[in-house]
Design an enzyme around this catalytic site. Sequence first.
Site, PDB file in Angstrom:
ATOM      1  N   CYS A 133      -4.812   5.851  -1.895  1.00  0.00           N
ATOM      2  CA  CYS A 133      -4.739   4.848  -2.961  1.00  0.00           C
ATOM      3  C   CYS A 133      -4.372   3.485  -2.395  1.00  0.00           C
ATOM      4  CB  CYS A 133      -3.713   5.273  -4.020  1.00  0.00           C
ATOM      5  SG  CYS A 133      -3.546   4.101  -5.387  1.00  0.00           S
ATOM      6  N   CYS A 136      -1.957   1.490  -4.585  1.00  0.00           N
ATOM      7  CA  CYS A 136      -0.572   1.964  -4.503  1.00  0.00           C
ATOM      8  C   CYS A 136       0.114   1.506  -3.219  1.00  0.00           C
ATOM      9  CB  CYS A 136      -0.527   3.489  -4.574  1.00  0.00           C
ATOM     10  SG  CYS A 136      -1.442   4.235  -5.929  1.00  0.00           S
ATOM     11  N   ASP A 137      -0.598   1.573  -2.114  1.00  0.00           N
ATOM     12  CA  ASP A 137       0.051   1.456  -0.809  1.00  0.00           C
ATOM     13  C   ASP A 137      -0.388   0.270   0.040  1.00  0.00           C
ATOM     14  OD1 ASP A 137       1.412   3.835  -1.379  1.00  0.00           O
ATOM     15  OD2 ASP A 137      -0.221   5.056  -0.580  1.00  0.00           O
TER      16      ASP A 137
END
Length: 317
Positions: A133, A136-137
């Site tokens: 992701c 997300c990261d």
Amino acid sequence: MPHQAIILGTGPAGLTAAVYLARANMEPLVIEGPEPGGQLTLTTEVENFPGFPDGIMGPELMDNMKKQAERFGATFKRGWVTDVNMDQRPFKLSVDGLGELETQSLIISTGASAKLLDIPGEKDNIGKGVSTCATCDGFFFRGKKVLIIGGGDSAMEEANFLTKFADEVQVVHRRHELRASKIMQDRAKANDKITWALNKTPVEMISDGMKITGLKVKDSDTEKEELIEADGIFVAIGHNPNTEFLNGKLDMDEKGYLLVEPGTTNTNVPGVFACGDVQDQKYRQAITAAGTGCMAAMDAERFLEGEATVDWSQSLS
């Protein structure tokens, strides 16, 4: 005695639904699958969930949400649902380890699993430089070099997104040609930060024991191997919604994602609701999943109270 509500899945969607239903004194039963907590349990630090200015570890966030649901009366049991009979209410669920369960309403929040390459070093380094992701990261790779593995639209989209943080983003794809649409390819190829390693098949993810340091690839024509150094690797080859156990008994799209009536979590079967990534292939974020979990709980409560205003004669398509 049938349960008022059973929730399948314990990611952000299922746990939020459990909190809301438990606070409504509906005593929901939550069935935990083989990966309690969902994909966030594979995430080290979560910095984009509201309310945690210093971030929070993914497993800790999920554990807190579970404790919150238990505090209000939700019950959790471990099991694997193999079949669901939705021909009439109460619905009947066949659950390995628990036998047959009955419920007046059902919330499906079984999520979607990221497709993985299944190569050495991949699963061991999720959260240590390997991610599925970018949204997300990506922040954690500011000023770094990262690799995106994949050749479809999602890979191109994530590659472009990662250029906001990383100094270099290299796309690794096993074929000469990309699968992405022309507009997505053109957009990525116009980005100066994106480089290409085409016709390269990933063989192994390399780490120093603490974090990822590179990816070993093999030329698809010559079979010659080489090491591409990198600080992070993002696998972007798609997701599989966890809907196999339904055996096509609910309306789904061609990929297996559950279809819901727009603006609700209603499936095509009255009393069955879907929330989280199992019905969302666009956003796939913890906060959006939690939001739909709230919606599903409220939809289920209103349905059971006879306050539903849905025109069930209109079949979803």
